[in-house]
Design a protein around this motif. Structure first.
Motif, PDB file in Angstrom:
ATOM      1  N   GLY A 155      56.742  19.247 141.882  1.00 52.34           N
ATOM      2  CA  GLY A 155      55.490  19.079 142.613  1.00 52.34           C
ATOM      3  C   GLY A 155      54.442  20.138 142.352  1.00 52.34           C
ATOM      4  O   GLY A 155      53.494  20.280 143.120  1.00 52.34           O
ATOM      5  N   ARG A 156      54.602  20.882 141.260  1.00 52.17           N
ATOM      6  CA  ARG A 156      53.641  21.931 140.949  1.00 52.17           C
ATOM      7  C   ARG A 156      52.522  21.427 140.039  1.00 52.17           C
ATOM      8  O   ARG A 156      52.665  20.432 139.334  1.00 52.17           O
ATOM      9  N   PRO A 191      48.807  12.243 136.857  1.00 48.56           N
ATOM     10  CA  PRO A 191      48.781  12.154 138.319  1.00 48.56           C
ATOM     11  C   PRO A 191      47.953  13.294 138.924  1.00 48.56           C
ATOM     12  O   PRO A 191      47.782  14.348 138.313  1.00 48.56           O
ATOM     13  N   THR A 192      47.450  13.050 140.105  1.00 48.13           N
ATOM     14  CA  THR A 192      46.694  14.078 140.825  1.00 48.13           C
ATOM     15  C   THR A 192      47.437  14.474 142.090  1.00 48.13           C
ATOM     16  O   THR A 192      48.224  13.697 142.634  1.00 48.13           O
ATOM     17  N   LEU A 193      47.184  15.695 142.535  1.00 51.54           N
ATOM     18  CA  LEU A 193      47.669  16.157 143.824  1.00 51.54           C
ATOM     19  C   LEU A 193      46.471  16.304 144.760  1.00 51.54           C
ATOM     20  O   LEU A 193      45.388  16.712 144.321  1.00 51.54           O
ATOM     21  N   ARG A 222      58.317  18.903 132.396  1.00 47.46           N
ATOM     22  CA  ARG A 222      58.778  17.826 133.286  1.00 47.46           C
ATOM     23  C   ARG A 222      59.442  18.409 134.527  1.00 47.46           C
ATOM     24  O   ARG A 222      59.270  17.900 135.644  1.00 47.46           O
ATOM     25  N   TRP A 223      60.218  19.478 134.346  1.00 45.05           N
ATOM     26  CA  TRP A 223      60.848  20.164 135.483  1.00 45.05           C
ATOM     27  C   TRP A 223      59.795  20.632 136.488  1.00 45.05           C
ATOM     28  O   TRP A 223      59.935  20.426 137.694  1.00 45.05           O
ATOM     29  N   HIS A 224      58.729  21.233 135.981  1.00 45.06           N
ATOM     30  CA  HIS A 224      57.638  21.667 136.870  1.00 45.06           C
ATOM     31  C   HIS A 224      57.054  20.483 137.630  1.00 45.06           C
ATOM     32  O   HIS A 224      56.854  20.548 138.852  1.00 45.06           O
ATOM     33  N   LEU A 225      56.727  19.420 136.908  1.00 43.56           N
ATOM     34  CA  LEU A 225      56.060  18.280 137.528  1.00 43.56           C
ATOM     35  C   LEU A 225      56.927  17.661 138.620  1.00 43.56           C
ATOM     36  O   LEU A 225      56.431  17.296 139.693  1.00 43.56           O
ATOM     37  N   GLN A 226      58.223  17.544 138.360  1.00 41.30           N
ATOM     38  CA  GLN A 226      59.099  16.950 139.364  1.00 41.30           C
ATOM     39  C   GLN A 226      59.319  17.861 140.564  1.00 41.30           C
ATOM     40  O   GLN A 226      59.755  17.404 141.626  1.00 41.30           O
TER      41      GLN A 226
END
Length: 275
Positions: A225-226, A5-7, A219-223
């Protein structure tokens, strides 16, 4: 290829949420590591002038055959090159070593507040942005007080602030400040250099999901939003760190990881480090 995914950064540029870092990797080893990462599916690569491996990164990019517009390349300005003219010269050196015509993201590596030069460097980064030499500009290891000085200049708000961030050092004040100003938070050392991989709470969650402890932390980081840039030179780990999109942590599991904060800084403190 795993779909990463991209931000959307505050200037509209799309940045992959998961990238590949090359901190503390020799120039020769970097070529093999980046090549393995690109083959695995990474498209965002994070290097820096002080790492001494921009040339090795550039070799891997050139050999990959991947179109430039499919890549997202970040480098960073070292403290010794703070100042307006020095920043412009250092950028050209980095670009030349990487063998590129432009960077996707260029960061001031440390504020080095004792030197009092980072605002001059920011003005240089704004020129590079205006000239189309870089698609987005940001900072690394900046505390809110340092970022505020850049915002107060009245020009470009940093797109990214890359800081040490992991379950043992969650930098919540920086994260809240970044969010308030639309600045993306990017975590370096997202796995705390492996210090948390034996943490019982992490091991329990990993067992529940049939995943590795590293995958749980990423996964914790990604969820949250980092943006994250895990590093490895081992192909199996490079692939494992990318395979973090097929599961979700529950709210309770996220809270357990949140509870591991212990001010566990592994790098220098930005208020004190001047190079």
């Amino acid at each position: 290829m795993t779909a990463i995914p991209t931000l959307t950064l505050n200037n509209g540029v799309q940045m992959p949420q998961l990238g590949f870092g090359v901190f503390q990797v020799s120039d020769d080893d970097t070529t093999a590591a980046v090549s393995a990462a690109l083959a695995a599916g990474y498209r965002s690569i994070d290097t820096a002038a002080i790492y001494g491996n921009e040339a090795g990164t550039g070799r891997a990019l050139a050999e990959s055959g991947i179109a430039r517009d499919e890549l997202f390349i970040t480098s960073k300005l070292w403290i010794a090159d703070l100042g307006y003219e020095a920043t412009l010269a250092a950028f050209e050196t980095s670009l030349d070593k990487l063998g590129l015509d432009y960077l996707d993201l260029y960061l001031i590596h440390w504020p080095a507040p004792g030197l009092g030069k980072y605002t001059d460097s920011w003005l240089a980064l704004e020129k590079l942005l205006a000239d189309g030499r870089v698609r987005a500009i940001g900072v690394s290891n900046f505390l809110p007080e340092h970022v505020q000085k850049l915002i107060d200049l009245g020009g470009t708000v940093p797109a990214v602030n890359q800081v040490e961030l992991h379950p043992a050092l969650q930098q919540r004040d920086i994260g809240a400040f970044n969010t308030a100003y639309g600045i993306a938070t990017e975590a370096w050392s997202p796995l705390a250099q492996g210090a948390l991989l034996d943490e019982p709470a992490i091991l329990e969650i990993a067992s529940r999901h049939g995943r590795s402890p590293a995958q749980v932390i990423l996964r914790w980081h990604l969820q949250q939003g980092r943006i994250i840039i895990p590093k490895s030179v081992t192909p199996s780990r490079i692939n494992e760190n990318l395979d973090v999109f097929g599961f979700d942590l529950s709210a309770d599991e996220l809270a357990v990881v949140d509870g591991l904060e212990r001010d566990g800084r592994t790098g220098p403190h930005p208020a004190e480090f001047n190079g």
